[in-house]
Design a protein around this motif. Structure first.
Motif, PDB file in Angstrom:
ATOM      1  N   SER A  23      12.450  -0.614 -10.062  1.00 49.47           N
ATOM      2  CA  SER A  23      12.948   0.347  -9.148  1.00 49.47           C
ATOM      3  C   SER A  23      11.974   1.810  -9.311  1.00 49.47           C
ATOM      4  CB  SER A  23      14.282   0.843  -9.736  1.00 49.47           C
ATOM      5  OG  SER A  23      15.167  -0.124  -9.564  1.00 49.47           O
ATOM      6  N   LEU A  24      11.697   2.047 -10.398  1.00 53.25           N
ATOM      7  CA  LEU A  24      10.728   3.165 -10.543  1.00 53.25           C
ATOM      8  C   LEU A  24       9.296   2.905  -9.657  1.00 53.25           C
ATOM      9  CD1 LEU A  24      11.426   4.895 -13.880  1.00 53.25           C
ATOM     10  CD2 LEU A  24      12.123   5.724 -11.644  1.00 53.25           C
ATOM     11  N   PHE A  25       8.753   1.787  -9.893  1.00 57.40           N
ATOM     12  CA  PHE A  25       7.419   1.301  -9.349  1.00 57.40           C
ATOM     13  C   PHE A  25       7.718   1.452  -7.932  1.00 57.40           C
ATOM     14  CE2 PHE A  25       4.701  -1.832  -7.808  1.00 57.40           C
ATOM     15  CZ  PHE A  25       3.411  -1.253  -8.146  1.00 57.40           C
ATOM     16  N   GLY A  26       8.752   0.793  -7.290  1.00 59.00           N
ATOM     17  CA  GLY A  26       9.021   0.731  -5.922  1.00 59.00           C
ATOM     18  C   GLY A  26       9.073   1.930  -5.251  1.00 59.00           C
ATOM     19  N   ILE A  27       9.798   2.992  -5.970  1.00 63.60           N
ATOM     20  CA  ILE A  27       9.773   4.418  -5.395  1.00 63.60           C
ATOM     21  C   ILE A  27       8.667   5.051  -5.561  1.00 63.60           C
ATOM     22  CG2 ILE A  27      10.939   6.328  -5.719  1.00 63.60           C
ATOM     23  CD1 ILE A  27      13.341   4.948  -6.821  1.00 63.60           C
ATOM     24  N   SER A  28       7.940   5.013  -6.697  1.00 66.11           N
ATOM     25  CA  SER A  28       6.562   5.847  -6.882  1.00 66.11           C
ATOM     26  C   SER A  28       5.592   5.370  -5.944  1.00 66.11           C
ATOM     27  CB  SER A  28       6.233   5.811  -8.237  1.00 66.11           C
ATOM     28  OG  SER A  28       6.027   4.513  -8.789  1.00 66.11           O
ATOM     29  N   PHE A  29       5.347   4.103  -5.753  1.00 67.20           N
ATOM     30  CA  PHE A  29       4.434   3.484  -5.257  1.00 67.20           C
ATOM     31  C   PHE A  29       4.393   3.810  -3.640  1.00 67.20           C
ATOM     32  CE2 PHE A  29       2.725   0.176  -2.456  1.00 67.20           C
ATOM     33  CZ  PHE A  29       1.200   0.073  -2.748  1.00 67.20           C
ATOM     34  N   THR A  30       5.429   3.689  -3.029  1.00 65.69           N
ATOM     35  CA  THR A  30       6.024   4.062  -1.694  1.00 65.69           C
ATOM     36  C   THR A  30       5.566   5.301  -1.263  1.00 65.69           C
ATOM     37  OG1 THR A  30       7.748   2.391  -1.670  1.00 65.69           O
ATOM     38  CG2 THR A  30       7.806   3.890   0.089  1.00 65.69           C
ATOM     39  N   LEU A  31       6.400   6.414  -2.342  1.00 65.01           N
ATOM     40  CA  LEU A  31       6.118   7.813  -2.296  1.00 65.01           C
ATOM     41  C   LEU A  31       4.666   8.194  -2.333  1.00 65.01           C
ATOM     42  CD1 LEU A  31       9.270   9.415  -3.986  1.00 65.01           C
ATOM     43  CD2 LEU A  31       8.747   9.151  -1.329  1.00 65.01           C
ATOM     44  N   THR A  32       4.038   7.384  -3.238  1.00 63.72           N
ATOM     45  CA  THR A  32       2.375   7.904  -3.104  1.00 63.72           C
ATOM     46  C   THR A  32       1.581   7.616  -2.162  1.00 63.72           C
ATOM     47  OG1 THR A  32       2.374   7.431  -5.729  1.00 63.72           O
ATOM     48  CG2 THR A  32       0.216   7.186  -4.469  1.00 63.72           C
ATOM     49  N   ILE A  33       1.917   6.550  -1.277  1.00 63.73           N
ATOM     50  CA  ILE A  33       1.223   6.132   0.002  1.00 63.73           C
ATOM     51  C   ILE A  33       1.789   6.878   0.912  1.00 63.73           C
ATOM     52  CG2 ILE A  33       1.286   4.432   1.785  1.00 63.73           C
ATOM     53  CD1 ILE A  33      -0.280   3.552  -0.890  1.00 63.73           C
ATOM     54  N   LEU A  34       2.928   7.648   1.073  1.00 62.93           N
ATOM     55  CA  LEU A  34       3.717   8.597   2.038  1.00 62.93           C
ATOM     56  C   LEU A  34       2.887   9.860   1.867  1.00 62.93           C
ATOM     57  CD1 LEU A  34       7.327   7.643   2.147  1.00 62.93           C
ATOM     58  CD2 LEU A  34       5.690   7.204   3.888  1.00 62.93           C
ATOM     59  N   ILE A  35       2.695  10.467   0.522  1.00 61.11           N
ATOM     60  CA  ILE A  35       2.147  11.550   0.253  1.00 61.11           C
ATOM     61  C   ILE A  35       0.803  11.735   0.427  1.00 61.11           C
ATOM     62  CG2 ILE A  35       1.556  13.140  -1.683  1.00 61.11           C
ATOM     63  CD1 ILE A  35       4.156  12.324  -2.945  1.00 61.11           C
ATOM     64  N   VAL A  36      -0.037  10.618   0.167  1.00 59.55           N
ATOM     65  CA  VAL A  36      -1.468  10.526   0.592  1.00 59.55           C
ATOM     66  C   VAL A  36      -1.642  10.442   2.206  1.00 59.55           C
ATOM     67  CG1 VAL A  36      -3.473   9.119   0.219  1.00 59.55           C
ATOM     68  CG2 VAL A  36      -2.095   9.503  -1.550  1.00 59.55           C
ATOM     69  N   LEU A  37      -0.845   9.683   2.751  1.00 67.31           N
ATOM     70  CA  LEU A  37      -0.914   9.526   4.202  1.00 67.31           C
ATOM     71  C   LEU A  37      -0.556  10.965   4.858  1.00 67.31           C
ATOM     72  CD1 LEU A  37      -1.482   7.741   6.654  1.00 67.31           C
ATOM     73  CD2 LEU A  37       1.184   7.147   6.560  1.00 67.31           C
ATOM     74  N   ALA A  39      -0.854  13.917   3.555  1.00 67.67           N
ATOM     75  CA  ALA A  39      -1.894  14.679   3.296  1.00 67.67           C
ATOM     76  C   ALA A  39      -3.041  14.576   4.308  1.00 67.67           C
ATOM     77  CB  ALA A  39      -2.384  14.641   1.764  1.00 67.67           C
ATOM     78  N   PHE A  40      -3.372  13.255   4.318  1.00 70.65           N
ATOM     79  CA  PHE A  40      -4.315  12.770   5.311  1.00 70.65           C
ATOM     80  C   PHE A  40      -4.052  13.585   6.666  1.00 70.65           C
ATOM     81  CE2 PHE A  40      -6.068  10.070   8.561  1.00 70.65           C
ATOM     82  CZ  PHE A  40      -7.395  10.163   8.189  1.00 70.65           C
ATOM     83  N   VAL A  41      -2.984  13.191   7.364  1.00 66.89           N
ATOM     84  CA  VAL A  41      -2.595  13.729   8.716  1.00 66.89           C
ATOM     85  C   VAL A  41      -2.498  15.191   8.670  1.00 66.89           C
ATOM     86  CG1 VAL A  41      -0.545  13.707  10.179  1.00 66.89           C
ATOM     87  CG2 VAL A  41      -1.216  11.713   9.084  1.00 66.89           C
TER      88      VAL A  41
END
Length: 413
Positions: A23-37, A39-41
């Motif tokens: 559960s934590l891996f799925g949440i943290s991985f998804t949010l990491t991608i969203l945060i980086v994306l 920040a890029f935008v």
């Protein structure tokens, strides 16, 4: 009550460590991608060095000519004559920076080839874009008129040609088999800001084109600045009126598409609109669909895990219902537990994001790019955590609240 919910949530997380990890891996991985994306935008579209006044600027970087009778089309940057003769006559603009797109060239230093990107600009370019000069200053109007072979270079280019700590002012640099005298050194521009990014900035009068050629197509673009953002609609209207009066040729073309666009509109019109349609709505639809799908997959996975946990906790639910706990109380409890789990995952996602952003900033993936988690990025990240927690917790909580007391107690026996 929230304190009890927190204690229960911690106990539940410790009970099945493997499910907790998934559960934590799925949440943290998804949010990491969203945060980086995000920040890029934010880096791509927010006003930043050397363009702090983007909110009162429009960009013109292409013209599309069509011959409806022949079903022909041609799209390219514009001629210098177009900006100097037509756009300069408009009343709304306060400044018009004219420049070419980046052009690759080879330079040489001590028999070592150095690939550089050139940009030819007018003098107003240095007024519109607020470059930080580390040495010297921009080329002057007199140097433009005299076609002096002078150049402004970035600090990164200075390091390549002369060394990290060397002074470049007054020295000569070679590009296009020509020697140019350095009159200024500027802090480097992020690579993705293609309207003002370059390694070498040269006077536009040094281009090999015929600047008096009256054709509409050429190699130039422009950033048009107005006094206030309130003047942008008036500029678009005046520009459209000017385009409608441009001379047409029945044989070569009879339709002209050229627009002064805001930063996002420039990208969407070029990538999705083929130079005609703004296509901003289509871009938001594509981007929104991607985000929805990206969040939906881990959400469904978390819902399934939560449903499995409900069956493990059936006896607990049955006992609490037998002692008078309402369906609403149980629903609130499970949603709060899921939000706590999501916030833990969000905290891990934030830590992972900082690591990823540091790696990206230190790499050569995009020179001079500086991605960071500013208040805007942080707000959307917390909002994503909240949405993620609610989406993955509401249905399992509702299912838990509907479990029959007798069935739940029997399931434990």
């Amino acid at each position: 009550m929230l304190k009890n919910y927190f204690k229960i949530a911690i106990a539940v997380l410790k009970r099945r460590k493997f499910f907790t990890f998934i559960s934590l891996f799925g949440i943290s991985f998804t949010l990491t991608i969203l945060i980086v994306l995000t920040a890029f935008v934010d880096h791509l579209f927010s006003p930043s060095y050397p363009d702090p006044n983007r909110d009162r600027e429009l960009f013109v970087n292409r013209i599309r000519l069509e011959a409806s009778k022949k079903n022909g089309m041609s799209m390219s940057p514009l001629s210098f004559y177009f900006f100097d003769h037509y756009v300069a006559a408009l009343k709304t603009p306060s400044k018009i920076a004219v420049y070419t797109n980046g052009e690759m060239s080879n330079g040489y230093k001590d028999n070592r080839k150095i690939v550089v990107e050139l940009k030819y600009t007018n003098q107003v370019f240095w007024d519109v874009y607020q470059f930080q000069f580390l040495e010297g200053k921009p080329f002057t109007g007199g140097q433009l008129e005299n076609r002096d072979k002078v150049v402004v270079i970035s600090a990164a280019t200075r390091a390549k040609y002369f060394g990290e700590e060397a002074q470049a002012l007054g020295k000569y640099i070679e590009a296009n088999n020509t020697q140019y005298r350095v009159v200024g050194v500027v802090k480097p521009v992020p690579f993705l800001n293609n309207f003002c990014y370059a390694d070498l900035y040269l006077p536009y009068t040094l281009v090999q084109d015929n600047l008096k050629d009256q054709s509409l197509q050429g190699r130039f673009c422009a950033t048009i600045q107005v006094s206030s953002s309130r003047d942008l609609p008036a500029l678009k209207k005046e520009f459209a009126g000017m385009i409608s009066k441009l001379p047409r040729s029945d044989e070569s073309y009879d339709l002209i598409y050229c627009y002064p666009d805001e930063y996002l509109e420039v990208l969407t019109r070029g990538l999705l609109g083929q130079g005609k349609d703004k296509s901003t709505g289509k871009a938001f639809l594509i981007f929104g669909s991607f985000l929805l799908l990206f969040m939906l997959l881990p959400t469904i996975n978390l819902v399934n895990i939560n449903l499995s946990r409900i069956m493990e906790r059936s006896s607990e639910i049955g006992v609490r219902k037998a002692f008078g706990a309402s369906a609403r109380t149980l629903t609130y409890q499970f949603i709060v537990e899921n939000l706590i789990l999501t916030l833990f995952g969000g905290l891990l996602g934030l830590i992972f994001s900082l690591v990823v952003l540091h790696v990206l900033n230190a790499s050569d993936l995009s020179p001079n790019m500086e991605l960071k988690i500013n208040p805007v990025v942080l707000f959307y990240s917390l909002l994503a955590c909240l949405v993620f927690g609610l989406l993955s917790g509401v249905y399992p909580a509702w299912r838990m609240s509907k479990i029959n007391v007798v069935t739940a107690l029997k399931a434990n026996n």
